[in-house]
Design an enzyme around this catalytic site. Structure first.
Site, PDB file in Angstrom:
ATOM      1  N   SER A   8      48.296 113.498  50.001  1.00  0.00           N
ATOM      2  CA  SER A   8      47.443 114.439  49.268  1.00  0.00           C
ATOM      3  C   SER A   8      46.894 115.501  50.204  1.00  0.00           C
ATOM      4  O   SER A   8      46.112 115.219  51.119  1.00  0.00           O
ATOM      5  CB  SER A   8      46.281 113.703  48.595  1.00  0.00           C
ATOM      6  OG  SER A   8      45.323 114.660  48.184  1.00  0.00           O
ATOM      7  N   HIS A  33      51.348 115.769  47.328  1.00  0.00           N
ATOM      8  CA  HIS A  33      50.437 115.662  46.192  1.00  0.00           C
ATOM      9  C   HIS A  33      49.410 116.786  46.268  1.00  0.00           C
ATOM     10  O   HIS A  33      48.700 116.932  47.269  1.00  0.00           O
ATOM     11  CB  HIS A  33      49.761 114.288  46.246  1.00  0.00           C
ATOM     12  CG  HIS A  33      48.918 113.972  45.058  1.00  0.00           C
ATOM     13  ND1 HIS A  33      49.440 113.505  43.873  1.00  0.00           N
ATOM     14  CD2 HIS A  33      47.582 114.037  44.869  1.00  0.00           C
ATOM     15  CE1 HIS A  33      48.463 113.286  43.014  1.00  0.00           C
ATOM     16  NE2 HIS A  33      47.314 113.615  43.590  1.00  0.00           N
ATOM     17  N   ASP A  35      46.205 118.447  44.583  1.00  0.00           N
ATOM     18  CA  ASP A  35      45.072 118.167  43.692  1.00  0.00           C
ATOM     19  C   ASP A  35      44.376 119.449  43.290  1.00  0.00           C
ATOM     20  O   ASP A  35      43.695 120.078  44.102  1.00  0.00           O
ATOM     21  CB  ASP A  35      44.059 117.274  44.422  1.00  0.00           C
ATOM     22  CG  ASP A  35      44.550 115.853  44.555  1.00  0.00           C
ATOM     23  OD1 ASP A  35      44.876 115.235  43.532  1.00  0.00           O
ATOM     24  OD2 ASP A  35      44.606 115.347  45.705  1.00  0.00           O
ATOM     25  N   MET A  37      41.497 121.129  41.060  1.00  0.00           N
ATOM     26  CA  MET A  37      40.227 120.747  40.405  1.00  0.00           C
ATOM     27  C   MET A  37      39.516 121.999  39.931  1.00  0.00           C
ATOM     28  O   MET A  37      39.431 122.985  40.671  1.00  0.00           O
ATOM     29  CB  MET A  37      39.329 120.020  41.409  1.00  0.00           C
ATOM     30  CG  MET A  37      39.969 118.797  42.037  1.00  0.00           C
ATOM     31  SD  MET A  37      38.833 118.048  43.207  1.00  0.00           S
ATOM     32  CE  MET A  37      39.871 116.701  43.818  1.00  0.00           C
ATOM     33  N   HIS A  66      48.724 117.533  40.601  1.00  0.00           N
ATOM     34  CA  HIS A  66      47.781 116.720  39.828  1.00  0.00           C
ATOM     35  C   HIS A  66      46.679 117.643  39.319  1.00  0.00           C
ATOM     36  O   HIS A  66      45.798 118.036  40.078  1.00  0.00           O
ATOM     37  CB  HIS A  66      47.229 115.621  40.760  1.00  0.00           C
ATOM     38  CG  HIS A  66      46.215 114.730  40.126  1.00  0.00           C
ATOM     39  ND1 HIS A  66      45.454 113.839  40.865  1.00  0.00           N
ATOM     40  CD2 HIS A  66      45.841 114.568  38.840  1.00  0.00           C
ATOM     41  CE1 HIS A  66      44.646 113.181  40.054  1.00  0.00           C
ATOM     42  NE2 HIS A  66      44.857 113.601  38.822  1.00  0.00           N
ATOM     43  N   MET A  68      43.463 118.313  37.635  1.00  0.00           N
ATOM     44  CA  MET A  68      42.186 117.756  37.155  1.00  0.00           C
ATOM     45  C   MET A  68      41.411 118.912  36.541  1.00  0.00           C
ATOM     46  O   MET A  68      40.410 119.389  37.080  1.00  0.00           O
ATOM     47  CB  MET A  68      41.434 117.111  38.327  1.00  0.00           C
ATOM     48  CG  MET A  68      42.034 115.766  38.705  1.00  0.00           C
ATOM     49  SD  MET A  68      41.511 115.205  40.323  1.00  0.00           S
ATOM     50  CE  MET A  68      42.738 116.029  41.322  1.00  0.00           C
ATOM     51  N   MET A 137      44.676 106.447  38.286  1.00  0.00           N
ATOM     52  CA  MET A 137      43.608 106.721  39.254  1.00  0.00           C
ATOM     53  C   MET A 137      42.948 105.405  39.663  1.00  0.00           C
ATOM     54  O   MET A 137      42.531 104.622  38.813  1.00  0.00           O
ATOM     55  CB  MET A 137      42.553 107.645  38.648  1.00  0.00           C
ATOM     56  CG  MET A 137      42.986 109.077  38.405  1.00  0.00           C
ATOM     57  SD  MET A 137      43.664 109.919  39.845  1.00  0.00           S
ATOM     58  CE  MET A 137      42.291 109.824  41.000  1.00  0.00           C
ATOM     59  N   GLY A 142      38.056 113.513  41.579  1.00  0.00           N
ATOM     60  CA  GLY A 142      37.126 114.567  41.987  1.00  0.00           C
ATOM     61  C   GLY A 142      36.979 114.719  43.489  1.00  0.00           C
ATOM     62  O   GLY A 142      36.735 115.808  43.975  1.00  0.00           O
ATOM     63  N   GLY A 145      38.750 110.468  49.897  1.00  0.00           N
ATOM     64  CA  GLY A 145      37.988 109.614  50.799  1.00  0.00           C
ATOM     65  C   GLY A 145      37.128 108.550  50.134  1.00  0.00           C
ATOM     66  O   GLY A 145      36.228 107.999  50.769  1.00  0.00           O
ATOM     67  N   ASP A 175      46.705 106.601  42.823  1.00  0.00           N
ATOM     68  CA  ASP A 175      46.012 107.665  43.552  1.00  0.00           C
ATOM     69  C   ASP A 175      44.539 107.303  43.747  1.00  0.00           C
ATOM     70  O   ASP A 175      43.800 107.166  42.768  1.00  0.00           O
ATOM     71  CB  ASP A 175      46.136 108.958  42.729  1.00  0.00           C
ATOM     72  CG  ASP A 175      45.500 110.174  43.391  1.00  0.00           C
ATOM     73  OD1 ASP A 175      45.080 110.083  44.557  1.00  0.00           O
ATOM     74  OD2 ASP A 175      45.436 111.226  42.713  1.00  0.00           O
ATOM     75  N   GLY A 176      44.154 107.183  45.013  1.00  0.00           N
ATOM     76  CA  GLY A 176      42.743 107.009  45.348  1.00  0.00           C
ATOM     77  C   GLY A 176      42.469 105.792  46.212  1.00  0.00           C
ATOM     78  O   GLY A 176      42.680 104.663  45.784  1.00  0.00           O
ATOM     79  N   GLY A 177      42.054 106.065  47.448  1.00  0.00           N
ATOM     80  CA  GLY A 177      41.621 104.980  48.330  1.00  0.00           C
ATOM     81  C   GLY A 177      42.738 104.100  48.866  1.00  0.00           C
ATOM     82  O   GLY A 177      42.487 102.971  49.290  1.00  0.00           O
ATOM     83  N   GLY A 197      45.587 110.391  50.825  1.00  0.00           N
ATOM     84  CA  GLY A 197      44.947 111.571  51.388  1.00  0.00           C
ATOM     85  C   GLY A 197      44.415 111.285  52.770  1.00  0.00           C
ATOM     86  O   GLY A 197      45.079 111.540  53.783  1.00  0.00           O
ATOM     87  N   SER A 198      43.205 110.710  52.822  1.00  0.00           N
ATOM     88  CA  SER A 198      42.560 110.524  54.124  1.00  0.00           C
ATOM     89  C   SER A 198      43.318 109.576  55.044  1.00  0.00           C
ATOM     90  O   SER A 198      43.323 109.767  56.253  1.00  0.00           O
ATOM     91  CB  SER A 198      41.113 110.063  53.938  1.00  0.00           C
ATOM     92  OG  SER A 198      40.988 109.223  52.839  1.00  0.00           O
TER      93      SER A 198
HETATM   94  C1  DX5 Z   1      40.992 112.431  43.942  1.00  0.00           C
HETATM   95  C2  DX5 Z   1      42.379 112.951  44.173  1.00  0.00           C
HETATM   96  C3  DX5 Z   1      43.155 112.193  45.164  1.00  0.00           C
HETATM   97  C4  DX5 Z   1      42.570 112.206  46.565  1.00  0.00           C
HETATM   98  C5  DX5 Z   1      43.113 111.016  47.302  1.00  0.00           C
HETATM   99  O1  DX5 Z   1      40.438 113.069  42.859  1.00  0.00           O
HETATM  100  O2  DX5 Z   1      43.112 112.917  42.964  1.00  0.00           O
HETATM  101  O3  DX5 Z   1      44.510 112.610  45.193  1.00  0.00           O
HETATM  102  O4  DX5 Z   1      42.866 113.371  47.268  1.00  0.00           O
HETATM  103  O5  DX5 Z   1      42.469 110.946  48.524  1.00  0.00           O
HETATM  104  P1  DX5 Z   1      42.237 109.555  49.271  1.00  0.00           P
HETATM  105  O6  DX5 Z   1      43.589 108.972  49.553  1.00  0.00           O
HETATM  106  O7  DX5 Z   1      41.482 109.945  50.492  1.00  0.00           O
HETATM  107  O8  DX5 Z   1      41.438 108.663  48.335  1.00  0.00           O
HETATM  108 ZN    ZN Z   2      45.291 113.300  43.067  1.00  0.00          ZN
END
Ligand code: DX5
Ligand code: ZN
Length: 215
Positions: A8, A33, A35, A37, A66, A68, A137, A142, A145, A175-177, A197-198
């Site tokens: 991401s 990916h 994102d 928003m 993605h 949002m 998700m 949003g 990290g 997706d997420g964490g 992402g992170s």
């Molecule tokens: C959150 C995003 C994710 C996010 C993932 O709203 O949709 O794609 O960037 O980041 P990590 O992997 O750090 O949770």
């Molecule tokens: Zn995402």
């Protein structure tokens, strides 16, 4: 089939995006990916089609966009022109999710549907035949990290069964964490695509991060 990695970009160095996407591709990432928003569907603003089109020439990775945003059907053309390969809208953001999925496919790209952590799997079951990708998700959308919500694993298993029975063409993405410590749990539950992402862009060595994330 081995898992597909979709780093991401939200966690990348925004002052050096061309270099970041090249490094991600060189590390073996098949997807990127992206994102988007809008500050309305989620309480944050990231980037839009201008940024996506400006990085498009720098990589051949599949652009996994993605959205949002509220009513994603309104802005599909912008993301197709910017170079998206997959466009994913949120079930919760669409007044007519089936029509949105049909419009995404009609615009010539793959169609994805995303579900927030509290949305019951049964709510989207009838839509799966219209999906090329289901994005589950595992945090509230949003922000990058955040910490993986443990109940997501059971949800992934449920979605896996639904896809296997009703929509075998559909990829399952989480997706997420996601990090090296929980990636086996989610791949074991049946995901095809991992967003990171992170845990990816936060690493010094992206090739090593990719290796760890493939379990
Ligand atoms: C959150 C995003 C994710 C996010 C993932 O709203 O949709 O794609 O960037 O980041 P990590 O992997 O750090 O949770
Ligand atoms: Zn995402």
């Amino acid at each position: 089939m081995s898992v597909i990695l979709s780093p991401s970009l939200l966690a990348a160095d925004f002052s050096a995006l061309a270099q970041e996407v090249k490094r991600a591709e060189a590390a073996g990432a098949e997807y990127l990916h992206l994102d988007v928003m809008d500050g309305i569907f989620v309480p944050n603003i990231s980037f839009g089609p201008c940024v996506i089109s400006s990085i498009r020439p720098h990589t051949r990775a599949v652009f996994d966009v993605h959205l949002m945003v509220t009513e994603p059907a309104r802005c599909l053309r912008d993301y197709v022109s910017a170079g998206a390969d997959i466009i994913t809208g949120h079930y919760e953001a669409c007044s007519d999710p089936a029509e949105t999925l049909r419009r995404i496919r009609a615009s010539g790209v793959r169609a994805g549907l995303s579900v927030k952590p509290a949305t019951p799997p049964e709510a989207v079951r009838s839509l799966l035949p219209l999906c090329d990708l289901l994005l589950v998700m595992s945090v509230e959308p949003g922000f990058g990290g955040q910490k993986y919500i443990p109940a997501s694993t059971e949800r992934i298993r449920t979605f896996r069964q639904m896809i296997d029975s009703d929509a075998p063409q559909c990829l399952l993405e989480v997706d997420g964490g996601i990090n090296a410590g929980n990636v086996r749990e989610v791949t074991g539950a049946g995901v095809d695509v991992i967003v990171a992402g992170s845990s990816f862009f936060g690493a010094d060595d992206y090739t090593e991060a990719a290796r760890l994330l493939r379990g």
